[in-house]
Motif scaffolding. Structure first.
Motif, PDB file in Angstrom:
ATOM      1  N   LEU A   5      23.863  26.483  93.411  1.00  0.00           N
ATOM      2  CA  LEU A   5      25.104  26.084  94.061  1.00  0.00           C
ATOM      3  C   LEU A   5      26.015  25.396  93.047  1.00  0.00           C
ATOM      4  CD1 LEU A   5      26.577  25.891  96.805  1.00  0.00           C
ATOM      5  CD2 LEU A   5      25.497  23.651  97.087  1.00  0.00           C
ATOM      6  N   PHE A   6      27.278  25.829  93.016  1.00  0.00           N
ATOM      7  CA  PHE A   6      28.317  25.226  92.176  1.00  0.00           C
ATOM      8  C   PHE A   6      29.351  24.592  93.094  1.00  0.00           C
ATOM      9  CE2 PHE A   6      26.617  28.546  89.473  1.00  0.00           C
ATOM     10  CZ  PHE A   6      26.611  27.994  88.204  1.00  0.00           C
ATOM     11  N   ALA A   7      29.969  23.499  92.674  1.00  0.00           N
ATOM     12  CA  ALA A   7      30.982  22.818  93.482  1.00  0.00           C
ATOM     13  C   ALA A   7      32.312  23.568  93.498  1.00  0.00           C
ATOM     14  CB  ALA A   7      31.193  21.397  92.960  1.00  0.00           C
ATOM     15  N   ASP A   8      32.536  24.437  92.512  1.00  0.00           N
ATOM     16  CA  ASP A   8      33.785  25.202  92.458  1.00  0.00           C
ATOM     17  C   ASP A   8      33.456  26.696  92.348  1.00  0.00           C
ATOM     18  OD1 ASP A   8      32.721  24.880  89.928  1.00  0.00           O
ATOM     19  OD2 ASP A   8      34.624  24.543  88.934  1.00  0.00           O
ATOM     20  N   TRP A   9      34.491  27.524  92.338  1.00  0.00           N
ATOM     21  CA  TRP A   9      34.294  28.973  92.311  1.00  0.00           C
ATOM     22  C   TRP A   9      33.952  29.414  90.895  1.00  0.00           C
ATOM     23  CZ3 TRP A   9      32.568  32.759  94.814  1.00  0.00           C
ATOM     24  CH2 TRP A   9      32.919  34.084  94.556  1.00  0.00           C
ATOM     25  N   GLN A  10      32.695  29.745  90.660  1.00  0.00           N
ATOM     26  CA  GLN A  10      32.197  30.200  89.356  1.00  0.00           C
ATOM     27  C   GLN A  10      31.321  31.434  89.562  1.00  0.00           C
ATOM     28  OE1 GLN A  10      30.621  27.373  86.547  1.00  0.00           O
ATOM     29  NE2 GLN A  10      31.482  25.665  87.698  1.00  0.00           N
ATOM     30  N   PRO A  11      31.913  32.558  89.925  1.00  0.00           N
ATOM     31  CA  PRO A  11      31.110  33.730  90.273  1.00  0.00           C
ATOM     32  C   PRO A  11      30.372  34.377  89.109  1.00  0.00           C
ATOM     33  CG  PRO A  11      33.410  34.333  90.174  1.00  0.00           C
ATOM     34  CD  PRO A  11      33.343  32.832  90.021  1.00  0.00           C
ATOM     35  N   GLU A  12      30.813  34.150  87.867  1.00  0.00           N
ATOM     36  CA  GLU A  12      30.197  34.870  86.751  1.00  0.00           C
ATOM     37  C   GLU A  12      29.496  33.977  85.726  1.00  0.00           C
ATOM     38  OE1 GLU A  12      32.201  38.306  85.184  1.00  0.00           O
ATOM     39  OE2 GLU A  12      33.596  38.300  86.882  1.00  0.00           O
ATOM     40  N   THR A  13      29.391  32.682  85.995  1.00  0.00           N
ATOM     41  CA  THR A  13      28.741  31.782  85.032  1.00  0.00           C
ATOM     42  C   THR A  13      27.301  32.193  84.767  1.00  0.00           C
ATOM     43  OG1 THR A  13      30.163  29.948  85.688  1.00  0.00           O
ATOM     44  CG2 THR A  13      28.095  29.377  84.593  1.00  0.00           C
ATOM     45  N   LEU A  14      26.528  32.406  85.813  1.00  0.00           N
ATOM     46  CA  LEU A  14      25.132  32.792  85.625  1.00  0.00           C
ATOM     47  C   LEU A  14      25.004  34.246  85.198  1.00  0.00           C
ATOM     48  CD1 LEU A  14      23.385  30.943  88.584  1.00  0.00           C
ATOM     49  CD2 LEU A  14      23.729  30.175  86.227  1.00  0.00           C
ATOM     50  N   LEU A  15      25.972  35.062  85.585  1.00  0.00           N
ATOM     51  CA  LEU A  15      25.980  36.466  85.163  1.00  0.00           C
ATOM     52  C   LEU A  15      26.048  36.557  83.640  1.00  0.00           C
ATOM     53  CD1 LEU A  15      26.057  39.432  86.091  1.00  0.00           C
ATOM     54  CD2 LEU A  15      28.535  39.223  86.176  1.00  0.00           C
ATOM     55  N   ARG A  16      26.920  35.769  83.041  1.00  0.00           N
ATOM     56  CA  ARG A  16      27.034  35.754  81.577  1.00  0.00           C
ATOM     57  C   ARG A  16      25.734  35.272  80.924  1.00  0.00           C
ATOM     58  NH1 ARG A  16      32.287  34.144  83.114  1.00  0.00           N
ATOM     59  NH2 ARG A  16      31.774  31.947  82.893  1.00  0.00           N
TER      60      ARG A  16
END
Length: 135
Positions: A72-83
């Motif tokens: 869970l992230f507090a903000d919109w980070q859809p690709e952080t873990l993807l990278r």
């Protein structure tokens, strides 16, 4: 003499804990390698590891029928873990862009396939990684 005996006792206590199923009762029962995202890199700052609360999912993970990790992230980070996964050797097989509800990708590394879903949670992001383990 005391050192090897103490080491043996610690190993036996760890084995007893593992066999007791205590891991499966904990909040992070699904984390295969605590502190790591899918075993490829450290959990980034700002990501809170989670596991589904469902008892049926818990049982599937325990049996080895499925593997799932959530962050869970507090903000919109859809690709952080993807990278992070791509840096760990995964490639995108397909991507479905953000439709206002979620962003999806199917990742592959060798014979392994992982479904990557980043859902909007208010202003935050819930990222779920899931696969069926290879047998």
């Amino acid at each position: 003499m005391l050192g090897p005996l103490l080491t043996l006792l610690v190993l036996l206590a760890g084995a007893a804990w593992w066999q007791s199923g205590a891991r499966w009762r904990g909040a992070l029962y699904c984390a295969e390698q605590p502190g790591q995202v899918w075993g490829v890199g450290p959990v980034p700052a700002g990501a809170t590891p989670l596991c589904p609360e469902s008892s049926s999912v818990r049982a599937e993970v325990r049996r080895g029928d499925t593997r799932i990790e959530q962050y869970l992230f507090a903000d919109w980070q859809p690709e952080t873990l993807l990278r992070l996964l791509e840096a760990g050797g995964f490639t995108r097989l397909s991507t479905r862009p953000d439709d206002g509800i979620q962003f999806e990708a199917v990742l592959t590394r060798g014979r392994e396939r992982v479904l990557y879903i980043a859902e909007h949670r208010g202003g935050g992001t819930l990222v779920s990684l899931g696969s069926t383990p290879l047998r």
